[in-house]
Motif scaffolding. Sequence first.
Motif, mmCIF file in Angstrom:
data_model
loop_
_atom_site.group_PDB
_atom_site.id
_atom_site.type_symbol
_atom_site.label_atom_id
_atom_site.label_comp_id
_atom_site.label_asym_id
_atom_site.label_seq_id
_atom_site.Cartn_x
_atom_site.Cartn_y
_atom_site.Cartn_z
ATOM 1 N N LYS A 1 0.871 -1.111 0.232
ATOM 2 C CA LYS A 1 0.088 0.184 0.118
ATOM 3 C C LYS A 1 0.827 1.389 -0.139
ATOM 4 C CE LYS A 1 -3.422 -2.466 -0.003
ATOM 5 N NZ LYS A 1 -4.260 -2.836 -1.016
ATOM 6 N N THR A 2 1.652 1.458 -1.092
ATOM 7 C CA THR A 2 2.342 2.724 -1.476
ATOM 8 C C THR A 2 1.657 3.901 -1.986
ATOM 9 O OG1 THR A 2 3.159 1.778 -3.451
ATOM 10 C CG2 THR A 2 4.542 1.218 -1.443
ATOM 11 N N LYS A 3 2.178 4.972 -2.255
ATOM 12 C CA LYS A 3 1.614 6.181 -2.786
ATOM 13 C C LYS A 3 1.460 5.573 -4.294
ATOM 14 C CE LYS A 3 3.412 9.766 0.153
ATOM 15 N NZ LYS A 3 4.261 11.094 -0.039
ATOM 16 N N LEU A 4 2.470 4.950 -4.933
ATOM 17 C CA LEU A 4 2.157 4.454 -6.361
ATOM 18 C C LEU A 4 1.245 3.516 -6.428
ATOM 19 C CD1 LEU A 4 3.335 4.297 -9.442
ATOM 20 C CD2 LEU A 4 4.949 2.404 -8.593
ATOM 21 N N ASN B 1 -1.508 3.497 -4.821
ATOM 22 C CA ASN B 1 -2.764 4.072 -4.601
ATOM 23 C C ASN B 1 -3.114 5.009 -5.739
ATOM 24 O OD1 ASN B 1 -3.291 3.413 -2.025
ATOM 25 N ND2 ASN B 1 -2.082 5.008 -0.866
ATOM 26 N N PHE B 2 -2.158 5.441 -6.485
ATOM 27 C CA PHE B 2 -2.120 6.089 -7.748
ATOM 28 C C PHE B 2 -2.836 5.275 -8.795
ATOM 29 C CE2 PHE B 2 -0.325 7.505 -11.624
ATOM 30 C CZ PHE B 2 -0.878 8.747 -11.863
ATOM 31 N N GLU C 1 -4.439 2.268 -8.265
ATOM 32 C CA GLU C 1 -5.749 1.988 -8.094
ATOM 33 C C GLU C 1 -6.918 3.208 -8.396
ATOM 34 O OE1 GLU C 1 -6.094 1.085 -3.819
ATOM 35 O OE2 GLU C 1 -4.837 -0.803 -4.071
#
Length: 285
Positions: A97-100, A102-103, A105
């Motif tokens: 669950k990294t920023k990448l 999330n981006f 998703e």
Amino acid sequence: MTNSDINRYKDKAFQIFGIFCTLIGLVVLAVFLIDIAIDGISRIDWDFLTSLPSRRASSAGIYTAWAGTLWILVLTAVIAFPLGVGAAVYLEEYSRKTKLANFLEINIANLAGVPSIIYGLLGLEIFVRQMRLGGSLLAGALTLSLLILPIIIVTTRESIKAVPRSVRDGSYALGASKWQTIWNQVLPASFGGILTGIILALSRAVGEAAPLIVIGALAYVPFAPTTPLDEFTVLPIQIFNWTSRPQEAFLTNAAGAIIVLLCITFLLNGIAVYLRLRQQKKVKW
């Protein structure tokens, strides 16, 4: 009058408004279906289903159109099913669950709402021009696969999320690896929802005309495709072609083709509903 009474009246008003809008939509849909049935049901016979396109409305059929639709449906499912399910399993079970993540998703969810003609332009550049597939069935199936991949990924992830954590923990407790748990427990438990999402996505793909027109699908094809590299047409394009003709007889043909296309769509949606109900009865947590 208290605030709770006001909120209660608002809720009732919204419910009544929702019911009213639903009834209006059902009436409009019923009028549309009845009008199509009156115009086209008399045109549907064996000759209409097995005849090639013709300049004469009385002898024109939809054989090449429904054959192309069947080819597109099968090829799109073969391409989109493993890619969509595999991507969903990775994002849900393996991805951190990294920023990448999330981006990705957020953008996958947004891609489900992109107009279909944009996918047609993408398919034109990548599959038709860069890969030199031309206006073939394979180019059309790859383009439609891009169109429905976001839908498959989102629905598959939701189905996997619905599997309780206790199923995974029980599998791990018995010594199973992560992949064994996913393959033997998670995917079978969520398969009904996954298959439902795939069928609904294919229902959308089978009714698309804009992206296929963009990549070069033909409006008139005097032969049924036999290989994935053949040129093709599909029912939505054939309907569009007939409705653009000035002769009234071609409008009757278009109505008959619409009935056939609706039957295919309703059949796919009925299968999806049946599979979901069957899975809900089979799996009880």
